[in-house]
Design an enzyme around this catalytic site. Structure first.
Site, mmCIF file in Angstrom:
data_model
loop_
_atom_site.group_PDB
_atom_site.id
_atom_site.type_symbol
_atom_site.label_atom_id
_atom_site.label_comp_id
_atom_site.label_asym_id
_atom_site.label_seq_id
_atom_site.Cartn_x
_atom_site.Cartn_y
_atom_site.Cartn_z
ATOM 1 N N SER A 69 0.830 -1.212 0.000
ATOM 2 C CA SER A 69 0.000 0.000 0.000
ATOM 3 C C SER A 69 0.856 1.249 0.000
ATOM 4 O O SER A 69 0.440 2.291 -0.495
ATOM 5 C CB SER A 69 -0.856 0.062 1.271
ATOM 6 N N HIS A 105 -2.417 -3.454 -6.553
ATOM 7 C CA HIS A 105 -2.902 -3.040 -5.232
ATOM 8 C C HIS A 105 -4.408 -3.228 -5.124
ATOM 9 O O HIS A 105 -5.187 -2.478 -5.712
ATOM 10 C CB HIS A 105 -2.515 -1.569 -4.990
ATOM 11 N N GLU A 138 -5.266 -0.852 -8.235
ATOM 12 C CA GLU A 138 -4.300 0.114 -8.756
ATOM 13 C C GLU A 138 -3.125 -0.687 -9.320
ATOM 14 O O GLU A 138 -2.518 -1.504 -8.607
ATOM 15 C CB GLU A 138 -3.834 1.057 -7.640
ATOM 16 N N ASN A 187 -4.920 6.071 -1.487
ATOM 17 C CA ASN A 187 -4.388 6.372 -0.156
ATOM 18 C C ASN A 187 -3.786 7.769 -0.087
ATOM 19 O O ASN A 187 -3.839 8.427 0.955
ATOM 20 C CB ASN A 187 -3.350 5.326 0.263
HETATM 21 N N1 LIG Z 1 -5.129 -4.753 5.394
HETATM 22 C C1 LIG Z 1 -5.482 -3.881 4.475
HETATM 23 O O1 LIG Z 1 -6.513 -3.201 4.590
HETATM 24 C C2 LIG Z 1 -4.650 -3.734 3.231
HETATM 25 C C3 LIG Z 1 -5.231 -3.152 2.092
HETATM 26 C C4 LIG Z 1 -4.473 -3.058 0.905
HETATM 27 C C5 LIG Z 1 -3.163 -3.522 0.901
HETATM 28 N N2 LIG Z 1 -2.620 -4.064 2.039
HETATM 29 C C6 LIG Z 1 -1.236 -4.566 1.951
HETATM 30 O O2 LIG Z 1 -1.275 -5.975 1.840
HETATM 31 C C7 LIG Z 1 -0.127 -6.548 2.472
HETATM 32 C C8 LIG Z 1 -0.556 -7.557 3.517
HETATM 33 O O3 LIG Z 1 -1.386 -6.916 4.466
HETATM 34 P P1 LIG Z 1 -2.385 -7.747 5.385
HETATM 35 O O4 LIG Z 1 -3.230 -6.747 6.070
HETATM 36 O O5 LIG Z 1 -3.010 -8.848 4.611
HETATM 37 O O6 LIG Z 1 -1.341 -8.362 6.439
HETATM 38 P P2 LIG Z 1 -1.520 -9.644 7.367
HETATM 39 O O7 LIG Z 1 -0.560 -9.475 8.472
HETATM 40 O O8 LIG Z 1 -2.960 -9.882 7.666
HETATM 41 O O9 LIG Z 1 -1.041 -10.850 6.438
HETATM 42 C C9 LIG Z 1 0.300 -11.066 6.064
HETATM 43 C C10 LIG Z 1 0.505 -12.552 5.915
HETATM 44 O O10 LIG Z 1 1.805 -12.777 5.394
HETATM 45 C C11 LIG Z 1 2.311 -13.950 6.009
HETATM 46 N N3 LIG Z 1 3.772 -13.993 5.900
HETATM 47 C C12 LIG Z 1 4.692 -13.359 6.669
HETATM 48 N N4 LIG Z 1 5.938 -13.692 6.256
HETATM 49 C C13 LIG Z 1 5.803 -14.559 5.216
HETATM 50 C C14 LIG Z 1 6.707 -15.263 4.395
HETATM 51 N N5 LIG Z 1 8.014 -15.129 4.562
HETATM 52 N N6 LIG Z 1 6.220 -16.068 3.439
HETATM 53 C C15 LIG Z 1 4.891 -16.212 3.260
HETATM 54 N N7 LIG Z 1 3.969 -15.569 4.026
HETATM 55 C C16 LIG Z 1 4.421 -14.755 4.983
HETATM 56 C C17 LIG Z 1 1.820 -13.860 7.443
HETATM 57 O O11 LIG Z 1 1.840 -15.132 8.069
HETATM 58 C C18 LIG Z 1 0.411 -13.315 7.244
HETATM 59 O O12 LIG Z 1 -0.555 -14.332 7.135
HETATM 60 C C19 LIG Z 1 0.660 -5.371 3.026
HETATM 61 O O13 LIG Z 1 1.636 -5.006 2.072
HETATM 62 C C20 LIG Z 1 -0.375 -4.285 3.152
HETATM 63 O O14 LIG Z 1 0.175 -2.991 3.079
HETATM 64 C C21 LIG Z 1 -3.337 -4.202 3.191
#
Ligand SMILES: NC(=O)c1ccc[n+]([C@@H]2O[C@H](COP(=O)([O-])OP(=O)(O)OC[C@H]3O[C@@H](n4cnc5c(N)ncnc54)[C@H](O)[C@@H]3O)[C@@H](O)[C@H]2O)c1
Length: 507
Positions: A119, A140, A152, A190
């Protein structure tokens, strides 16, 4: 290039949803997690989401089984050789992302596209961790991924030809609407949303208005689905703070400096709904807790009102609505009355009319915000000398006339425009900078953030000249550079033209 098989790395909040989106579109998914426990948890999230869709009648049990059959949990990166595209959805930390990209380089075919769902990190910096940065791109998605229509697609200065188009075509196959942008902090959605939320915190911390009133200004005044402070609690104040820091680091402008209250609440662990406490308090505390208190006790509706207006339709409508409600209305300031009401214009202070009426302590302004959005919202404008009793009486009166009310100080834009117009100016500046088109910005804000109307539809509805005049009044009143009207807006106002954002695809 036809994308037939994808890999999703990280099955957390976003990754599980993204895996579901691919599988629903008939695309095979290889799912990778950090370890077996995390993989089971991630597949559990996917299963729960599909089961919810079945119980709501949106999916049959047979379709659920078919979709689920397309997702194959994998033990390690060795199983990624068949993927045409791999998307990384791991936590928002550069070192973790770079490590994943080094793994993807080794495991994926040389022609596979490597995407990141980041993000706020630089896609370019993530791409630099790959041996083949030309195939790295931002894809994204928005939360919740199965529901939100926006993707995006973020190219870097080293992205290969056609990669963005291939990923955009894939997004369309998923039933999403892609917007293509270059790699700049916050991309479109964002970069516009977060400064607006931060601005709302600034209004709260300076006691410009109460939290509930700021949120009502956005929902009832502009028609947005959620108020900015409630939305911050949902996003997480810690997440919002870190995105603001990235934006501030990239652009350096005062508008992007995190509001001190945002930082303090995040530091205190009051990160929002997930902590049970953020701007508001959740669970068990009646009415929620607003750090700046509510609107005070209800007052009785005044029996008689002196109405000061501009002799326009608004004044006439107000007078007849009050008369219909059994209130004695006089236009003569010398007549005795319980309350003096100034039918206000957002860009003219109430105080001069209030002083002219001779009873400034008994006087409040009433401003109707109909032109800006959907709701019938009345702003009760409190001058520096309005008494608390007059404000309470004005609020009760507007309530009796059927308006939702918020209280605002006698400052340019009162509350709704003071909250919204700087946000609209940010959107105009984004077009002016050549970063995105008005149509793409409206698409991003409607499909990514759930706005019923994009910023340019709002500007076109209010009129560029009106928004320009409003920003100019705010700029003159406060001197803050972020209120300076963008030249592009001035050009549209002078030429009398709309931004004419192209019609969006149906939602
Ligand atoms: N949460 C939101 O609203 C949102 C929205 C858009 C984008 N994002 C982006 O998406 C990405 C993930 O966010 P999220 O909220 O899903 O996070 P999250 O913490 O819920 O999920 C991340 C996952 O990655 C896994 N992980 C960690 N290390 C790993 C590895 N080495 N190999 C494989 N898996 C691994 C974790 O176990 C976890 O399940 C981030 O870059 C975030 O900025 C989040």
């Amino acid at each position: 290039m036809e994308i037939a098989k994808v890999a999703v790395v990280g099955l957390g909040t976003m990754g599980a949803g993204i895996a579901e989106v691919f599988a629903r579109a008939g695309i095979g998914v290889v799912a990778i997690e950090a370890d077996v426990a995390a993989l089971n948890r991630g597949i559990g999230l996917l299963d729960a989401s599909l089961s919810r869709a079945v119980s709501r009648g949106r999916l049959t049990a047979a379709e659920q089984a078919e979709i689920r059959g397309r997702v194959r949990p994998a033990a390690d990166f060795g199983e990624l050789a068949a993927a045409d595209l791999a998307i990384e959805v791991v936590p928002e930390r550069m070192e973790v992302k770079r490590q994943i990209f080094a793994e993807l380089d080794r495991a994926c075919r040389p022609d596979a596209i490597l995407a990141t769902n980041t993000s706020s990190l630089s896609v370019t910096a993530i791409a630099a961790a790959s041996e083949h940065p030309g195939r790295v791109i931002g894809m994204h998605f928005f939360n919740p991924a199965p529901v939100m229509r926006l993707v995006e697609v973020v190219s870097t200065v080293v992205s290969g030809d056609g990669v963005a188009d291939t990923v955009s075509a894939l997004a369309r196959r998923l039933g999403k609407t892609p917007v293509q942008v270059s790699d700049r902090a916050g991309f479109i959605a964002n970069a516009l949303l977060l400064p607006y939320l931060n601005h709302a915190v600034h209004l709260l911390e300076t006691s410009y208005a109460t939290g509930p009133d700021i949120d009502l200004a956005a929902t009832a005044g502009v028609g947005l689905p959620m108020g900015p402070l409630a939305l911050l609690d949902l996003i997480g104040l810690d997440t919002a703070l870190s995105i603001m820091e990235v934006l501030h680091g990239e652009f350096g402008l005062p508008r992007y400096a995190p509001a001190p209250l945002l930082r303090r609440l995040a530091d205190a662990g009051r990160t929002g709904r997930k902590a049970g406490r953020g701007i508001y308090q959740y669970g068990g505390s009646p009415g929620g807790a607003d750090p700046h208190g509510g609107n005070g006790p209800d007052a009785a509706t005044p029996d008689s009102v002196t109405l000061i207006g501009a002799g326009d339709d608004l004044e006439e409508d107000l007078a007849s609505a009050m008369a219909a409600a059994g209130i004695t209305v006089t236009a003569n300031a010398a007549d005795p009355s319980d309350l003096v009401l100034v039918a206000a214009d957002a860009w003219r202070p109430v105080l001069p009319a209030s002083l002219a009426a001779g009873r400034p302590q008994d006087t409040v302004g009433l401003h109707l915000t109909g032109k800006l959005g959907a709701g019938r919202l009345a702003e009760i404008v409190q001058t520096g000398v309005s008494s608390a009793a007059a404000v309470a009486a004005g609020t009760a009166l507007a309530g009796k006339l059927g308006f939702t009310t918020v209280r605002a100080p006698d400052r340019p834009g009162f509350l709704v425009a003071a909250l919204l117009y700087p946000h609209l100016a940010d959107a105009v500046r984004m077009v002016q900078d050549g970063y995105a088109t008005a149509a793409d910005i409206d698409t991003a804000m409607t499909l990514g953030c759930g706005y019923p109307k994009g910023p340019f539809e709002l500007i076109d509805a209010a009129g560029a000249a009106a928004v320009l005049a409003g920003l100019a009044a705010m700029h003159e009143g406060y001197g803050y550079p972020e209120f300076a009207p963008p030249p592009l807006l001035a050009e549209h106002a002078a030429a009398g033209i709309t931004f004419g954002a192209a019609p969006r695809p149906a939602r």
